[in-house]
Design an enzyme around this catalytic site. Structure first.
Site, PDB file in Angstrom:
ATOM      1  N   LYS A   1     -16.279  45.986  22.057  1.00 44.50           N
ATOM      2  CA  LYS A   1     -15.906  46.903  20.777  1.00 44.50           C
ATOM      3  C   LYS A   1     -15.898  48.295  21.354  1.00 44.50           C
ATOM      4  CE  LYS A   1     -17.909  44.257  17.201  1.00 44.50           C
ATOM      5  NZ  LYS A   1     -18.773  44.377  15.754  1.00 44.50           N
TER       6      LYS A   1
ATOM      7  N   TYR B   1       3.494  37.618   8.192  1.00 41.76           N
ATOM      8  CA  TYR B   1       2.377  37.796   8.901  1.00 41.76           C
ATOM      9  C   TYR B   1       2.041  38.979   9.140  1.00 41.76           C
ATOM     10  CZ  TYR B   1       2.849  32.562   9.490  1.00 41.76           C
ATOM     11  OH  TYR B   1       3.201  31.417   9.287  1.00 41.76           O
TER      12      TYR B   1
ATOM     13  N   ARG C   1      -7.659  54.237   7.305  1.00 39.67           N
ATOM     14  CA  ARG C   1      -6.915  55.104   6.292  1.00 39.67           C
ATOM     15  C   ARG C   1      -7.165  56.457   6.665  1.00 39.67           C
ATOM     16  NH1 ARG C   1      -9.477  51.017   3.399  1.00 39.67           N
ATOM     17  NH2 ARG C   1     -11.280  52.406   3.082  1.00 39.67           N
TER      18      ARG C   1
ATOM     19  N   ARG D   1      -1.752  45.089   5.560  1.00 38.48           N
ATOM     20  CA  ARG D   1      -2.457  45.226   4.391  1.00 38.48           C
ATOM     21  C   ARG D   1      -3.920  45.061   4.835  1.00 38.48           C
ATOM     22  NH1 ARG D   1      -0.253  41.777  -0.270  1.00 38.48           N
ATOM     23  NH2 ARG D   1      -1.888  42.969  -1.510  1.00 38.48           N
TER      24      ARG D   1
ATOM     25  N   GLU E   1      -5.651  52.074  16.624  1.00 37.35           N
ATOM     26  CA  GLU E   1      -6.823  51.653  15.686  1.00 37.35           C
ATOM     27  C   GLU E   1      -6.779  50.202  15.141  1.00 37.35           C
ATOM     28  OE1 GLU E   1     -10.078  51.855  13.832  1.00 37.35           O
ATOM     29  OE2 GLU E   1      -9.250  54.101  14.563  1.00 37.35           O
TER      30      GLU E   1
ATOM     31  N   TYR F   1     -26.240  40.607  18.674  1.00 36.14           N
ATOM     32  CA  TYR F   1     -26.004  41.415  19.640  1.00 36.14           C
ATOM     33  C   TYR F   1     -25.470  40.618  20.884  1.00 36.14           C
ATOM     34  CZ  TYR F   1     -26.578  44.856  23.187  1.00 36.14           C
ATOM     35  OH  TYR F   1     -26.002  45.590  24.171  1.00 36.14           O
TER      36      TYR F   1
END
Length: 157
Positions: A120, A38, A54, A44, A95, A112
């Site tokens: 967020k 998991y 990245r 990944r 992140e 929204y």
């Protein structure tokens, strides 16, 4: 304290001990394999699905190379090098947390919503504060490096 109070306390302690035993019991090899599977799936997912991760990973690799070079040439101690690498690593963790928050909010609804937007934004703040903290740590450590150089006469006043 009465004997009824003592029995009640003993029962409560037994219940707590059972809960602790359940939490701290070692996992079976099969449970460990599944947990690892998991986790790899999650890594990944962020690696191949999130450009921001990245980008942060590249920053981590560059910072790790710089910190390692500073250690190799003796500018920083092992501990300072570890702190420099760890702080940027924690920004990577931030992140991942941010991505999990965003995916959860998007799963609930893409419409929204003020609370969703706030969640967020808070996830984004985790990343920002992590990198800000890393920047402070790097600044303080590199300031110490400069001070050591200055006091050793390598830098002329």
């Amino acid at each position: 304290m009465t004997s009824a109070d003592l029995k009640k306390t003993a029962d409560e302690l037994k219940r707590i001990a059972e809960e602790l035993r359940a939490v701290t019991t070692l996992k079976s090899p099969e449970e460990l394999r599944k947990a690892t599977e998991y986790s790899v799936r999650g890594v990944r997912a962020v690696l191949f699905g999130e450009k921001a991760f990245r980008t942060d990973l590249v920053a981590f690799l560059v910072c790790t190379a710089v910190a390692s070079a500073l250690r190799f040439y003796g500018f920083v101690t092992w501990c300072e090098c570890a702190v420099m690498i760890y702080t940027v690593f924690m920004a990577l963790v931030g992140e991942i947390i941010n991505t999990a928050i965003e995916k959860t909010i998007d799963r609930i609804s893409t419409d929204y919503n003020e609370l969703s937007g706030r969640a967020k934004d808070i996830g984004s703040a985790i990343v920002f504060v992590s990198f800000f903290g890393a920047g402070i740590a790097w600044f303080v450590i590199l300031l110490g490096v400069a001070a050591r150089w200055w006091s050793s006469g390598h830098l002329l006043p």
